[in-house]
Design a protein around this motif. Sequence first.
Motif, mmCIF file in Angstrom:
data_model
loop_
_atom_site.group_PDB
_atom_site.id
_atom_site.type_symbol
_atom_site.label_atom_id
_atom_site.label_comp_id
_atom_site.label_asym_id
_atom_site.label_seq_id
_atom_site.Cartn_x
_atom_site.Cartn_y
_atom_site.Cartn_z
ATOM 1 N N TYR A 69 0.848 -1.185 0.000
ATOM 2 C CA TYR A 69 0.000 0.000 0.000
ATOM 3 C C TYR A 69 0.883 1.234 0.000
ATOM 4 N N GLN A 70 0.409 2.264 -0.699
ATOM 5 C CA GLN A 70 1.199 3.493 -0.777
ATOM 6 C C GLN A 70 1.417 4.113 0.597
ATOM 7 N N THR A 71 0.430 3.962 1.470
ATOM 8 C CA THR A 71 0.558 4.576 2.795
ATOM 9 C C THR A 71 1.705 3.955 3.586
ATOM 10 N N ASP A 72 2.109 2.744 3.194
ATOM 11 C CA ASP A 72 3.202 2.096 3.917
ATOM 12 C C ASP A 72 4.514 2.851 3.751
ATOM 13 N N GLU A 73 4.662 3.536 2.622
ATOM 14 C CA GLU A 73 5.881 4.327 2.388
ATOM 15 C C GLU A 73 6.075 5.338 3.509
ATOM 16 N N ALA A 74 4.995 6.058 3.796
ATOM 17 C CA ALA A 74 5.044 7.086 4.845
ATOM 18 C C ALA A 74 5.312 6.440 6.202
ATOM 19 N N LEU A 75 4.723 5.275 6.370
ATOM 20 C CA LEU A 75 4.869 4.534 7.628
ATOM 21 C C LEU A 75 6.345 4.190 7.878
ATOM 22 N N TYR A 76 6.973 3.624 6.862
ATOM 23 C CA TYR A 76 8.363 3.190 7.019
ATOM 24 C C TYR A 76 9.299 4.393 7.125
ATOM 25 N N ALA A 77 8.984 5.438 6.386
ATOM 26 C CA ALA A 77 9.795 6.661 6.474
ATOM 27 C C ALA A 77 9.735 7.209 7.893
ATOM 28 N N GLY A 78 8.574 7.112 8.513
ATOM 29 C CA GLY A 78 8.399 7.593 9.886
ATOM 30 C C GLY A 78 9.285 6.826 10.856
ATOM 31 N N PHE A 79 9.405 5.532 10.623
ATOM 32 C CA PHE A 79 10.252 4.701 11.487
ATOM 33 C C PHE A 79 11.724 5.101 11.346
ATOM 34 N N THR A 80 12.132 5.284 10.093
ATOM 35 C CA THR A 80 13.528 5.659 9.837
ATOM 36 C C THR A 80 13.838 7.022 10.452
ATOM 37 N N LYS A 81 12.900 7.935 10.335
ATOM 38 C CA LYS A 81 13.087 9.277 10.878
ATOM 39 C C LYS A 81 13.241 9.220 12.406
ATOM 40 N N GLN A 82 12.438 8.382 13.015
ATOM 41 C CA GLN A 82 12.431 8.306 14.474
ATOM 42 C C GLN A 82 13.648 7.573 15.033
ATOM 43 N N THR A 83 14.112 6.557 14.317
ATOM 44 C CA THR A 83 15.142 5.673 14.885
ATOM 45 C C THR A 83 16.475 5.728 14.151
ATOM 46 N N GLY A 84 16.488 6.278 12.942
ATOM 47 C CA GLY A 84 17.710 6.256 12.135
ATOM 48 C C GLY A 84 17.955 4.899 11.475
ATOM 49 N N ILE A 85 17.018 3.977 11.661
ATOM 50 C CA ILE A 85 17.180 2.635 11.085
ATOM 51 C C ILE A 85 16.543 2.588 9.700
ATOM 52 N N LYS A 86 17.356 2.218 8.709
ATOM 53 C CA LYS A 86 16.852 2.132 7.334
ATOM 54 C C LYS A 86 16.124 0.813 7.131
ATOM 55 N N ILE A 87 15.114 0.847 6.271
ATOM 56 C CA ILE A 87 14.356 -0.378 5.994
ATOM 57 C C ILE A 87 14.627 -0.866 4.577
ATOM 58 N N ASN A 88 15.122 -2.109 4.473
ATOM 59 C CA ASN A 88 15.193 -2.783 3.171
ATOM 60 C C ASN A 88 13.961 -3.658 3.083
ATOM 61 N N ARG A 89 13.215 -3.453 2.017
ATOM 62 C CA ARG A 89 11.941 -4.160 1.951
ATOM 63 C C ARG A 89 11.901 -5.147 0.795
ATOM 64 N N ILE A 90 11.459 -6.362 1.079
ATOM 65 C CA ILE A 90 11.204 -7.362 0.041
ATOM 66 C C ILE A 90 9.702 -7.559 0.004
ATOM 67 N N GLU A 91 9.104 -7.371 -1.156
ATOM 68 C CA GLU A 91 7.650 -7.577 -1.270
ATOM 69 C C GLU A 91 7.368 -8.775 -2.156
#
Length: 340
Positions: free
Chosen positions: A34-56
């Motif tokens: 879902y497109q909204t997941d992009e914002a979700l994961y960006a929020g996590f990275t912003k908060q924690t500095g942890i980058k997300i590699n995603r396999i779909e």
Amino acid sequence: MYVLKGLFFISALALTSGAIAQDNVLNLYSSRHYQTDEALYAGFTKQTGIKINRIEASEDALIARIRSEGERSPADVLITVDAGRLWRAEQMGLFQAVKSAALESRIPASFREPGGHWFGFSMRARVIAYAKAKVKAGEVPTYESLAEPKWKGRICVRSSSNIYNLSLMGALIEQLGEAQAQSWASAVRANMAHEPKGGDTDQLKAVAAGECDVAISNHYYYARLARSSKPADRAVADKVGIVFPNQAGRGAHVNVSGAGVLKHAPNREAAVKFLEYLASDEAQRHFADGNNEWPVVPSVRVNNPVLAALGAFKYDPLNVAVLGRNQPAAQKLYDRVAWK
Ligand SMILES: [Fe+2]
């Protein structure tokens, strides 16, 4: 954050045996797109500095992949839908137990696996859809009512091998006992308008087209049609009414989208942080709304016009792990009544 389409990067990570932890990275295997997941994961990275590699990939493909990668798997977290599927992954030994005060306090007990192997983050209901022109909502107040002879030749529902129907039957077995659940399945089978075929959206379209008068579907397929930019989809939704079953009794059968930390997660700490993030107010809103679902954290509200119109409802508080545990019995039961 980027999506890894190929295998090469991940394979390079996993060349040597054992998991390799990287700095500030989380490898997420997700069946969500879902497109909204992009914002979700960006929020996590912003908060924690942890980058997300995603396999779909599709749910079953992801599970097969993690299984074949074994202890060299770079996957930290698996996100997928339906307690039945999460349970399957658990049975294969893919998850590790997580103990988190944050997760336990935020997520109601019925939405998490008691051992902490996986957690539900959004809730979906398996509802009864009816043709507004021919049926009144009060005629189908319960799943049990679908077994009445008056529905002969009038019900549309998908095949029994579908995970949503297996989980529904898992709940019915638990709540009614196996004998009564089988009588129900047998009667519903006899009431079908035709052989089970298609997905949940197809059942809703069949109701709108007059092929059948009632159907079983997850609620978000209705919400998707009702919110669609295509007038033809909205016309389908207009003709269909939705009942949350068993409101005077145990409540509607609900299921989850959920996630767990994988057994060989190289970045375990980041993985737990990510699950805790998914239970936060902000993430709950995005995660649930991306698929027109409800947050599992009770205090979080989504601003979704279709869900608002459907209104509040009572849900069955049966633990989601039970839905998984009863899957094999559910499939056997469906087979005995030749549901197909
Ligand atoms: Fe679905």
